[in-house]
Design an enzyme around this catalytic site. Sequence first.
Site, short mmCIF file in Angstrom:
data_model
loop_
_atom_site.label_atom_id
_atom_site.label_comp_id
_atom_site.label_asym_id
_atom_site.label_seq_id
_atom_site.Cartn_x
_atom_site.Cartn_y
_atom_site.Cartn_z
N THR A 138 2.35 -8.60 9.98
CA THR A 138 1.21 -7.99 9.55
C THR A 138 1.24 -9.02 7.87
O THR A 138 1.38 -10.26 7.92
CB THR A 138 2.04 -6.90 8.72
N GLY A 153 -6.32 6.85 9.04
CA GLY A 153 -5.49 5.34 9.29
C GLY A 153 -4.40 5.49 10.17
O GLY A 153 -3.93 5.06 10.84
N ASP A 159 -4.55 -4.70 16.96
CA ASP A 159 -5.21 -3.71 15.07
C ASP A 159 -6.58 -2.78 16.71
O ASP A 159 -6.89 -1.56 16.14
CB ASP A 159 -5.45 -4.78 14.48
N ASN A 214 -1.41 -10.35 15.59
CA ASN A 214 -0.58 -9.25 14.53
C ASN A 214 0.13 -9.04 15.46
O ASN A 214 0.84 -7.99 15.73
CB ASN A 214 -1.55 -7.73 14.62
N LYS A 221 -0.58 -12.78 9.79
CA LYS A 221 -1.72 -13.18 10.72
C LYS A 221 -2.60 -14.02 11.54
O LYS A 221 -2.54 -15.00 12.17
CB LYS A 221 -2.54 -12.00 10.59
N SER A 255 6.65 0.30 10.83
CA SER A 255 6.33 0.67 12.52
C SER A 255 8.35 0.48 13.06
O SER A 255 8.52 0.92 13.87
CB SER A 255 5.99 -1.75 13.31
N GLY A 294 -15.95 -3.90 5.24
CA GLY A 294 -14.98 -5.18 5.45
C GLY A 294 -14.50 -6.11 6.30
O GLY A 294 -14.44 -5.67 7.35
N ALA A 295 -14.76 -6.71 6.39
CA ALA A 295 -14.65 -7.92 7.21
C ALA A 295 -13.93 -9.10 7.04
O ALA A 295 -13.72 -10.55 7.53
CB ALA A 295 -15.99 -8.74 7.38
#
Length: 289
Positions: free
Chosen positions: A67, A253, A108, A92, A71, A21, A132-133
């Site tokens: 990040t 990604g 996100d 975030n 979060k 970032s 992925g949860a």
Amino acid sequence: MISGTTEIVVIVGEPIRQVKSPQNFNHWFESRSQDTAMIAMDLASECAEAFTSVARGWRNLRGVVVTVPHKQAFAKLCDALTPRAEALGAANVVRRDADGTLTGDMVDGFGFLGAARAHGFSSPGRRALIIGAGGVGSAIAFALCEAGIAQLRLMDVNADRLKALSTMLQGHFPNVEIMSNCDSLATLDLVVNATPIGMATTSNSTSAADLPLPRSLLDTLPASALVADVVTSPDITPLLATAEAKGCRIQRGAEMAKAQLEFLGGFMGVMPAVDPEALLQAAAGSANS
Ligand code: NAD
């Protein structure tokens, strides 16, 4: 150059060396001769509360990008949250208003939707699987539901996380079919890896440990599906390489991270405001085009 007049945005994480970032934001500010700069802070978890206390009184601070692993903590430490951040229990991005009030949001999922839209994906009527949860998977799931996905399948090795996310989504989106299993990918329009599996490997790895799904399940992947990964390094993960070999469209990604910039900057007030609702409406509208 940073001077006494420069307005500051901070990205906090622990560690912080890996983040992209600062380059992306500072390039954007410099290219517009805007007197704003992003600095990166490796923030110890035990100091998150002290940081938010200082942030309230830090008058030339416009906001904070948050990040891993902060979060969830920042969602608790903000003075106000958007309904989305409240439902997800994570923030975030934080905006600091002139009176020192800290307001958190979770964008996100919008970065993901923006990138998916660029691949021609629209949510209404579609079926998706998210593996992925955790923090990112939950945000993507929430955004897909907001954008009108018809069926969402969720997988996670952590049964408690899986149940908590399924229950939360079902409560907010009763019209979406939420399922916590998947024995075939054949009917899916979208498959998302939202786990760190595949990180720090190479795209040609043949190890089953570098894939978030068993090969037997990946054999059922239809060529019509969009396959997305949240992992940014390597650029092409073993999952994306497998999907590409099957003729699927793939989303890296890095595309999601890049698409997030305008939502993060817009929320902090250092870039033109963007209305996430407009993205949701556009995502719904393009289904009919
Ligand atoms: P997290 O730890 O909150 O969630 C990861 C989840 O994956 C956990 O619930 C874990 O139980 C689950 N998981 C792990 N292995 C699994 C497996 N084999 N099968 C099923 N579930 C499994 O982490 P997070 O904050 O959600 O981040 C996930 C990844 O996303 C990280 O690699 C991070 O770097 C990346 N990320 C990418 C972007 C982007 O813009 N591209 C943004 C943020 C994070």
